[in-house]
Write an enzyme that holds these catalytic residues in place. Structure first.
Site, mmCIF file in Angstrom:
data_model
loop_
_atom_site.group_PDB
_atom_site.id
_atom_site.type_symbol
_atom_site.label_atom_id
_atom_site.label_comp_id
_atom_site.label_asym_id
_atom_site.label_seq_id
_atom_site.Cartn_x
_atom_site.Cartn_y
_atom_site.Cartn_z
ATOM 1 N N GLY A 207 27.935 14.287 -29.527
ATOM 2 C CA GLY A 207 29.402 14.293 -29.512
ATOM 3 C C GLY A 207 29.949 15.567 -28.921
ATOM 4 O O GLY A 207 29.218 16.328 -28.272
ATOM 5 N N ASN A 208 31.230 15.800 -29.106
ATOM 6 C CA ASN A 208 31.849 17.039 -28.605
ATOM 7 C C ASN A 208 32.980 17.441 -29.538
ATOM 8 O O ASN A 208 33.316 16.731 -30.482
ATOM 9 C CB ASN A 208 32.335 16.848 -27.159
ATOM 10 N N TRP A 209 33.586 18.596 -29.260
ATOM 11 C CA TRP A 209 34.544 19.200 -30.181
ATOM 12 C C TRP A 209 35.985 18.717 -30.008
ATOM 13 O O TRP A 209 36.888 19.252 -30.637
ATOM 14 C CB TRP A 209 34.547 20.721 -30.008
ATOM 15 N N SER A 210 36.225 17.750 -29.155
ATOM 16 C CA SER A 210 37.618 17.347 -28.909
ATOM 17 C C SER A 210 38.274 16.821 -30.193
ATOM 18 O O SER A 210 37.744 15.929 -30.860
ATOM 19 C CB SER A 210 37.664 16.263 -27.830
#
Ligand code: C5P
Length: 398
Positions: A207-210
């Site tokens: 995933g990512n931090w958005s």
């Protein structure tokens, strides 16, 4: 500011207690004006205690102060939440058979209605005609949220969450007596927000931090400017923006399906979501076990580039397509190259790191245009950047 909070007889009146709290905590003086039947859901004592002001539904109380005229005349904003089908009908007809409708006739400030009712009542041609009449006269009528209604049924008709209603109130107050400028009414827009998750097994993902905040601000601004908004949201823990229809997805492939399904109808598409460029080649049906010193193989395959695909396909003539790019290093040079590679009309470039972009309320960006334009947006709330983006989009749609 002086706000009249009108409450009509819907079960969602309980949510307006929280809205009242948020308004008073923001420093506003709020007079609650319920309808008679609204008091069956939430009593006078609750409204009086939370507002610190007298509460009545009748034009016959405190007649010496002529409240049916004075309250409307002196208000900076009248906000009706929930607005039932009957209240909308009475307002559209110009009735004044209780204090709230009298206030609506005497108010010269911005008026906002937040409807809440069952889907059938909302979609009935009579209600839709009343909503159209009120909008034509300059009132703001928020689209109800889609979701669980009073019973087991779901559909459009929910009152948006109180914090989102507060944002609408703040936006209207900030824009003064002109209220909201519905310069995007009749437009359909599609916005993506959040970050995709690419599953490795039943418990893990890439995933990512958005956080989704910028995309949600973009959706919120478009709805406030009168557009019909579809928000494709990937893994975001925020309240649905008032007035937007939210489609939830998890992975890049799901996002692609949702975007392509909605894009054909959209006048503009803003792709603010952080989409994973790669996903695991296979998803293990069972949890991947730790097995000795050898590292488990992690084979990745490329995800489709949705923005590029959309920009190449152009599913609707005249559609304006906006991409985002989080960059480090020479952000402008990288941004120009990305704009050309993606083929979109506008690219919002922001520098990541240094407390900006991810998970914060502020952002700073440069919007690059395919025709060579460059619009710097100084550091400020994500809501401001959202409005700049829509200004640039609407000037291209016109
Ligand atoms: O290539 P990069 O990920 O930096 O591009 C960012 C932009 O492209 C964003 O607008 C994002 O929503 C979009 N994107 C996409 N599909 C991908 C990767 C990014 O639509 N697979």
């Amino acid at each position: 500011m002086r706000i009249v909070l009108g409450v009509s007889a819907g079960i969602a009146a309980y949510k307006s207690c929280e809205l009242l709290r948020l308004l008073t905590e923001s420093g506003h003086r709020v007079r609650v004006v319920p309808t008679h039947d609204a008091l069956r859901f939430v009593g006078e004592a609750t409204w009086a205690a939370l507002s610190g002001e007298p509460v009545t539904a009748s034009v016959w109380d405190g007649v010496q102060c002529v409240p049916h005229v004075r309250l409307g005349q002196t208000a900076d904003l009248v906000f009706v939440a929930p607005a039932t089908a009957d209240l909308l009908a009475r307002a559209a007809a110009g009735r004044s058979d209780d204090l709230l409708t009298a206030v609506l006739l005497t108010a010269r400030c911005p008026v906002v209605f937040a409807p809440a009712m069952h889907t059938e009542m909302w979609q009935h041609p009579a209600t839709q005609a009343n909503v159209a009449t009120l909008r034509e006269r300059g009132s703001v009528v928020i689209e109800p949220a889609v979701g669980r209604l009073t019973g087991p049924d779901t559909g459009p008709g929910r009152l948006p969450e109180p914090a989102e209603l507060l944002r609408v109130a703040q936006r209207v107050l900030a824009r003064g007596a002109g209220g909201l400028d519905p310069d995007m009414s009749g437009r359909r827009v599609l916005v993506t927000a959040g970050g995709t998750r690419e599953e490795l097994d039943p418990v893990r993902f890439i995933g990512n931090w958005s956080s989704g905040r910028q995309g949600y601000a973009i959706a919120r601004a478009a709805a406030a400017r009168g557009a019909k908004v579809t928000l494709v949201s990937a893994n975001v823990a925020l309240d649905d923006p008032a007035g937007a229809q939210v489609v939830r997805v998890t992975s890049a492939l799901e996002m692609r399906d949702a975007v392509l399904a909605a894009a054909a109808e959209a006048d503009a598409v803003v792709m603010a979501a952080a989409v994973a460029d790669y996903r695991p080649e296979t998803r293990s049906e069972s949890k991947i076990k730790k097995a000795g010193p050898a590292l488990p193989p992690l084979r990745l395959v490329q995800n489709p580039d949705i923005l590029h695909e959309l920009s190449t396909r152009r599913p609707r003539p005249g559609q304006v397509i906006v991409g985002f790019a989080a960059e480090t290093g020479d952000v402008l040079a990288n941004g120009r190259a990305k704009l050309a590679a993606k083929g979109c009309d506008l690219l919002v470039v922001n520098q990541v790191g240094g407390g900006l972009a991810f998970g914060t309320d502020d952002n700073e960006a440069v919007v690059l245009a395919a025709d060579g334009g460059e619009t710097p947006v100084p550091r400020g709330p994500k809501d401001n950047l959202a409005d700049v983006i829509w200004d640039l989009v609407t000037s291209r749609l016109d």
